[in-house]
Motif scaffolding. Structure first.
Motif, mmCIF file in Angstrom:
data_model
loop_
_atom_site.group_PDB
_atom_site.id
_atom_site.type_symbol
_atom_site.label_atom_id
_atom_site.label_comp_id
_atom_site.label_asym_id
_atom_site.label_seq_id
_atom_site.Cartn_x
_atom_site.Cartn_y
_atom_site.Cartn_z
ATOM 1 N N UNK A 62 0.821 -1.218 0.000
ATOM 2 C CA UNK A 62 0.000 0.000 0.000
ATOM 3 C C UNK A 62 0.855 1.269 0.000
ATOM 4 N N UNK A 63 1.703 1.390 -1.020
ATOM 5 C CA UNK A 63 2.537 2.571 -1.166
ATOM 6 C C UNK A 63 1.699 3.727 -1.690
ATOM 7 N N UNK A 64 2.276 4.914 -1.677
ATOM 8 C CA UNK A 64 1.546 6.085 -2.161
ATOM 9 C C UNK A 64 1.186 5.948 -3.636
ATOM 10 N N UNK A 65 2.046 5.275 -4.393
ATOM 11 C CA UNK A 65 1.768 5.099 -5.814
ATOM 12 C C UNK A 65 0.820 3.927 -6.088
ATOM 13 N N UNK A 66 0.740 2.982 -5.114
ATOM 14 C CA UNK A 66 -0.141 1.822 -5.288
ATOM 15 C C UNK A 66 -0.885 1.571 -3.970
ATOM 16 N N UNK A 67 -1.813 2.444 -3.615
ATOM 17 C CA UNK A 67 -2.499 2.308 -2.320
ATOM 18 C C UNK A 67 -3.375 1.071 -2.207
ATOM 19 N N UNK A 68 -3.719 0.475 -3.345
ATOM 20 C CA UNK A 68 -4.531 -0.733 -3.311
ATOM 21 C C UNK A 68 -3.716 -2.011 -3.404
ATOM 22 N N UNK A 69 -2.403 -1.887 -3.252
ATOM 23 C CA UNK A 69 -1.514 -3.051 -3.348
ATOM 24 C C UNK A 69 -1.447 -3.724 -1.983
ATOM 25 N N UNK A 70 -2.175 -4.825 -1.828
ATOM 26 C CA UNK A 70 -2.384 -5.428 -0.503
ATOM 27 C C UNK A 70 -1.333 -6.463 -0.115
ATOM 28 N N UNK A 71 -0.203 -6.443 -0.792
ATOM 29 C CA UNK A 71 0.895 -7.336 -0.468
ATOM 30 C C UNK A 71 2.201 -6.727 -0.907
ATOM 31 N N UNK A 72 3.205 -7.581 -1.103
ATOM 32 C CA UNK A 72 4.501 -7.119 -1.594
ATOM 33 C C UNK A 72 4.897 -7.984 -2.786
ATOM 34 N N UNK A 73 5.744 -7.414 -3.669
ATOM 35 C CA UNK A 73 6.214 -8.120 -4.848
ATOM 36 C C UNK A 73 7.698 -8.438 -4.707
ATOM 37 N N UNK A 74 8.054 -9.676 -5.009
ATOM 38 C CA UNK A 74 9.448 -10.113 -4.991
ATOM 39 C C UNK A 74 9.761 -10.639 -6.388
ATOM 40 N N UNK A 75 10.579 -9.886 -7.127
ATOM 41 C CA UNK A 75 10.887 -10.242 -8.511
ATOM 42 C C UNK A 75 11.920 -11.361 -8.559
ATOM 43 N N UNK A 76 11.612 -12.393 -9.329
ATOM 44 C CA UNK A 76 12.475 -13.563 -9.459
ATOM 45 C C UNK A 76 12.265 -14.176 -10.841
ATOM 46 N N UNK A 77 13.215 -14.960 -11.330
ATOM 47 C CA UNK A 77 13.018 -15.624 -12.626
ATOM 48 C C UNK A 77 11.886 -16.650 -12.571
ATOM 49 N N UNK A 78 11.320 -16.915 -13.716
ATOM 50 C CA UNK A 78 10.306 -17.971 -13.802
ATOM 51 C C UNK A 78 10.876 -19.293 -13.313
ATOM 52 N N UNK A 79 10.035 -20.026 -12.627
ATOM 53 C CA UNK A 79 10.416 -21.367 -12.209
ATOM 54 C C UNK A 79 11.042 -21.471 -10.835
ATOM 55 N N UNK A 80 11.368 -20.338 -10.196
ATOM 56 C CA UNK A 80 11.885 -20.395 -8.826
ATOM 57 C C UNK A 80 10.808 -20.993 -7.923
ATOM 58 N N UNK A 81 11.216 -21.893 -7.051
ATOM 59 C CA UNK A 81 10.255 -22.583 -6.203
ATOM 60 C C UNK A 81 9.658 -21.653 -5.157
#
Length: 351
Positions: free
Chosen positions: A213-232
């Protein structure tokens, strides 16, 4: 409410009897010490007074003596909370459950020991741990499953509700050992991929990018962790899968087997897991159908899927949410970063 009155140490620790706010207390902890813990305490945690916490200290000390890792201390304390409210009970006559006595309500007729032995908190704790370590995989299974394998209770689901306060009690008595794991040199903070004594672990490696819920994304109800496809992706704690499905996009289409985009609606392939104390964790944008199904019971750290970019996604990442009180809506969402940090399983936080 947390009240710390310090005169050379913790003089009083008072929580409300409902849901203790642990954030202020946890910020003062490291990752614990192995003991011995002084059972002569002069404070309380919620409904548990000094005598009961003294019994918890004995349980922990026996665990240290037997080289049981801190996760076992949490399980043992929670079990004694359910069985006796951390009181060393004698025979209660007509109110007794058969011939059960002591902290763990163990029965002499079932071979646990004599009534006199079972009313020695150290003896009864030792017997509990000796049975616990015979349970294959106890370190990662749900607390209530591990406790039930030892106790064989008529109320097998009753233990889970004590896990949060048991974790707090262990942390208070040991300077945060419920955030730790046992290493060759004693206790240390849990590293990525390890399960803390609290029963929690990071779902994926990597750092948090877009936050809660940052100022730019107030409706973002979690966090994003960027990783390559297929990471477990791993279950952050033991629990039961309550959702495992493709989330429809804004047009109602179930097309999660392709990469999504920011213009597309929905979570893509996603999983919701219900944990102790009605905590729900959510894992979004999986690359393919999850490896678990609704109703499955999962262990902490069990693989539930792989990172992808399905649904409303601009690239491969895990969108991770935490919800309280069993409320899967946005009203139940809390910031996963402090939540996980307080449980000894901090997400990789970006600078």
């Amino acid at each position: 409410m947390v009240l710390l009155c310090c005169t050379g140490g913790i003089g009083a620790v008072l929580f409300s009897d409902d849901e203790p706010d642990q954030s202020a207390l946890f910020s003062t902890f490291g990752c614990g010490r192995e003991g011995p813990v002084d059972p002569d305490v002069d404070f309380r945690v919620g409904a548990y007074g000094s005598d009961q916490l003294g019994n918890a200290a004995v349980i922990i000390n026996v665990g240290v003596e037997l080289s049981i890792p801190p996760r076992g201390w949490v399980i043992a304390v929670a079990t004694a909370m359910q069985e006796s409210a951390l009181r060393n009970l004698g025979h209660l006559g007509s109110h007794n459950d058969h011939d059960s006595v002591g902290l763990f309500q163990q029965r002499p007729s079932q071979g646990w020991g004599t009534p006199e032995q079972l009313q020695d908190p150290a003896y009864s704790s030792r017997k509990f741990y000796q049975k616990l370590v015979t349970v294959d995989g106890w370190e990662t299974m749900t607390l209530t499953t591990a406790a039930q394998r030892v106790q064989v209770s008529a109320f097998p689901d009753a233990y889970a509700k004590h896990e949060p306060v048991a974790t707090t009690i262990v942390n208070v008595l040991t300077d945060g050992a419920a955030r730790a794991v046992s290493g060759s040199d004693g206790l240390r903070c849990a590293a990525a991929g390890e399960i803390a004594a609290s029963g929690w672990t990071r779902p994926v490696p990597g750092n948090v990018g877009s936050g809660f819920r940052t100022s730019s994304r107030p409706g973002h109800n979690g966090v994003d962790i960027s990783l390559p496809k297929g990471v477990l992706i791993r279950a952050a704690a033991a629990g039961r899968v309550i959702v495992s499905q493709c989330d429809p996009d804004q047009y109602g289409r179930l097309d999660c087997d392709v990469d999504g985009s920011p213009s597309k609606g929905g979570c893509g392939w996603f999983v919701d897991i219900l944990h102790a104390d009605q905590v729900v964790t959510r894992y979004c944008h999986l690359v393919q159908r999850p490896e678990v199904a609704e109703g499955d019971v999962v262990d902490a750290g069990q693989v539930i899927g792989k990172v992808g970019s399905s649904g409303n996604s601009s690239g491969p990442h895990l969108h991770f949410e935490v919800h309280l009180n069993g409320d899967r809506s946005s009203l139940g969402a809390v910031d996963p970063v402090p939540f996980m940090r307080e449980r000894g399983a901090p997400l990789g936080e970006s600078g």
